[in-house]
Structures are given as structure tokens and as C-alpha cells.
Design an enzyme around this catalytic site. Sequence first.
Site, PDB file in Angstrom:
ATOM      1  CG  ASP A 128      -1.805  -1.216   1.334  1.00 33.50           C
ATOM      2  OD1 ASP A 128      -2.426  -1.594   0.332  1.00 33.50           O
ATOM      3  OD2 ASP A 128      -1.835  -1.821   2.420  1.00 33.50           O
TER       4      ASP A 128
ATOM      5  CE  LYS B  12       3.679  -2.609  -4.399  1.00 32.40           C
ATOM      6  NZ  LYS B  12       3.013  -2.302  -3.115  1.00 32.40           N
TER       7      LYS B  12
ATOM      8  N   GLY C 162      -4.394  -4.404  -4.650  1.00 31.30           N
ATOM      9  CA  GLY C 162      -5.000  -3.361  -5.476  1.00 31.30           C
ATOM     10  C   GLY C 162      -4.052  -2.202  -5.691  1.00 31.30           C
ATOM     11  CG  HIS C 163      -0.898  -1.785  -7.715  1.00 33.27           C
ATOM     12  ND1 HIS C 163       0.082  -2.367  -8.483  1.00 33.27           N
ATOM     13  CD2 HIS C 163      -0.623  -2.141  -6.442  1.00 33.27           C
ATOM     14  CE1 HIS C 163       0.918  -3.033  -7.698  1.00 33.27           C
ATOM     15  NE2 HIS C 163       0.503  -2.909  -6.468  1.00 33.27           N
TER      16      HIS C 163
ATOM     17  CD  GLN D  96       0.527  -8.942  -1.933  1.00 37.35           C
ATOM     18  OE1 GLN D  96       1.351  -9.516  -2.620  1.00 37.35           O
ATOM     19  NE2 GLN D  96      -0.756  -9.063  -2.176  1.00 37.35           N
TER      20      GLN D  96
END
Length: 442
Positions: A16, A19, A43-44, A227
Site C-alpha cells: 500500500d 506503487k 489493489g493498485h 504487496q
Amino acid sequence: MSKPKTAVVVGAQWGDEGKGKIVDVLSDNYDIVARYAGGHNAGHTVLIGGEKFVLQLVPCGVLRPGRLSVIGNGVVLDPAAFLKEVAGLGRAGINVDGRLFVSTRAHVILPYHRMIELAAENAPGRVKIGTTSRGIGPAYEDKMARSGLRVGDLLDRDLLRTHIENACREKNTIAHALFNSEPLDADRMFAEYSALAEQMRPFVADTALLLNRALQRGESIMFEGAQGTMLDIDHGTYPFVTSSSATAGGASTGTGVAPTAISTVIGVTKAYCTRVGEGPFPTELHDAQGDELRARGNEFGAVTGRPRRCGWLDLPLLRYAAMINGIRWLVVTKLDVLDHLAEIPVCTGYKVNGRATDEIPADARGYDLLQPVYTRMRGWQTPTTKIAAYDKLPQPARDYLAFIERETGARAGMVSTGPDREQTIIAAEFAAELKHAAGAHS
């Protein structure tokens, strides 16, 4: 032909770190973006001109026209989730045809993986890890047990039917005995996944071959991690970790590109620290300041919406991440979240029973003994969200970044001062290296 430029972008904390935005910004300088680990639990979020994109499996480079995106063999893939994401991109005007590829060797998440993970996470007496219950862990378990189904296998109807029938028989028995779960219907699962397989077929390729041929042609590749370092299965805060190699080393094993072909590692860190789920967090704030960081940083999971735990920057952890990954460049995100503070505490070391240490415990219980030692930095108390050049940042903000550089031995190459693509400051030396990467294929 000059040596191809390749870079791994890795999370330097517990994930988080932002990235997604950073890969999106950097992907303008690379021909291919390749995802090497994790699943659709990662999730990005990318904000482009006010439009929000949340990507879970598809590499963020897909948002750049003309760039190829690859999902490597180190990823575990839920076909339904993948196709849903592709459809969503299509509705947003992002055409992925001919420029998005999935490895034949990536392992497939099937419904019984979700069933087992959800049941195990909620079973009485089990230590809660804080998973998303999307089947990631059990899919990796099957991979290591050599009983998994790979994307290439998904396209063989006879093999698929046999695998599902055998797996359902085994998993239903286990889940019922351990957790009293309702059985899954093998025939229904086969019908669903054989249909999904046909939709997947145009995307499936030998991506190791694709990537290595691209390198031979002199093209440039950015490897996108999922991650963060402290969630790595080997090097993180075990057992409160993910199920894959989230560190830079995973880029080789997760794509089939040799480690000697990787030019540099870019570590992404927030200007403070967050964590989702259970597990150690030495600098965590349990007070109003923690709540304020969460509110100002909008610290809620991109996939789950879960509130993130917040705390001050932990430099021993960052030094550890720099060592494990070989980080050359740091990207510091969410600097603007600290704009209001007159004073910013930074953890520079630990004490255990009164004795100084900066050693990171291997055992999660070892963190219970750590007492953070803080250095207090002067805040800048002025907005940074509209600043476009490094030398225009307030002096205390530059001092804060310089302190992080000295403590970690990595250079601060980029600073993010907001969620939008344009709210990014790039240091001159880093910009020159990126320009070289962009011209590697010319």
C-alpha cells in the site's frame, strides 16, 4: 546494442505504498511492464486527470498507450476476476488487445481455494492472518504441493475436467471434515471454468520467452511487485505475511528473466508507515494522530476498503528492505500527508530490554519486545501538493528526505505529493537514468 534497462519496483514497507501510481508514472519510460507476484488481493490505484483506475491483476503499464503488459508465472490468477478487470478497462476506453499477456505457467485460483481460505480464517482457535479470503494462499499451497492447475492447463478441457473432479472430491472432504463447509459442485465448476478458459485463450502466452526475446531486441522492462517487503513469505513478519515472494528477488522467479538482466531496484515507501491486517507494527499509533494520518492519507484498502493501521516512518525496517532488495532508488510517497505537522517523529532504532538494536526479529513475537527510538524532525507546515520541482520543496521537507537517504543509503529519486499522475517530483539524476531506459531500444 546497449544493455537493456530493466528495473524492479518493490514495496519497501507492508504494501500500500502507492506503487500503482509510481509504476504508472515510470511506465512511460519502459516498453513492457511485468507483474511477478501476488494475486487479485493486491489493489493498485491510479488517478489520471481526476479519473480513478483500480487494478488488481493487470499491470499498471496497461494505462499507457503502446506499452505491453505481462502477468508472470509467479502470479496466481482468478480467471473470473481477470476477465472482469479487462472488461472494466474496455468500458473505460483502455484497449488491451494484443498488449496484455498471461503466463501459461501462472497458477489458477479455483472456487475451492476461496472456500478453504474463508473457512480456515474464521475457524475457532486459528491465528487470524488478516487475509482477503480470495483464495490466494490455498492456490500457492497447491502450487507448492505440485497439485495446482496452471493457466496453460486451463485450456485443455479433458485435463481441466479431471483436475476439477479430483480436486473437488479431495477439497470437499477436507473442508467438510475440518470446517463443516458445504460441498462444491464439480460439474458446475467445470462448465463455468471451461467457458472462462475460452475467454482467456487470446491472452495466454509463454511470457518468459516473450520477455527474454524483448531483452534480446534491446527493449526495456519494468517489473511490478505486489504487496511489500515486510509481507514477503521469507523475509517478512512471518506468519503475518503474504504467500509469495514480494521482494525484488521474486522478479526473476516470477517471470523467468535472469537476475543478471536486472539493472536496478526502485523501492517505494510512504513518508510515514501503514499496515493492513494483523501482525507486528512497531511504530503504530493508537491515538488521534494515527486517526489523522488515516483521514489525511485516505488510508483504506483499494480492494477491500479496510482501514489501514497508521504510524511513523520506521527507518530500521526501511534499511532492512534496502538491504534485502538492493534498493538503489527510493520513491517517497504521500509527503503531502505530513504537510500540517510542526514536528515529525521518525523511528531511527529500537531498544530491547534497554539495549539498543536495529536487528529485525525473525519471529513475529520478537517485535513485542521492541521499543522504538525516535528522532524528531522539524515539519514544514506548508502545502506541497502543487510543487513540481525538488528545489522548490520547503527546506524542512528536503531535510526530511535527505535524512531518509543518509539512514538507508538509497537515493530519493522521486517524491509523490498527491494521488494524481502529475503530482510527482523527479530528481534530476533519476530522470537522466529513466531517459536512458526509455532510449534503450532505440
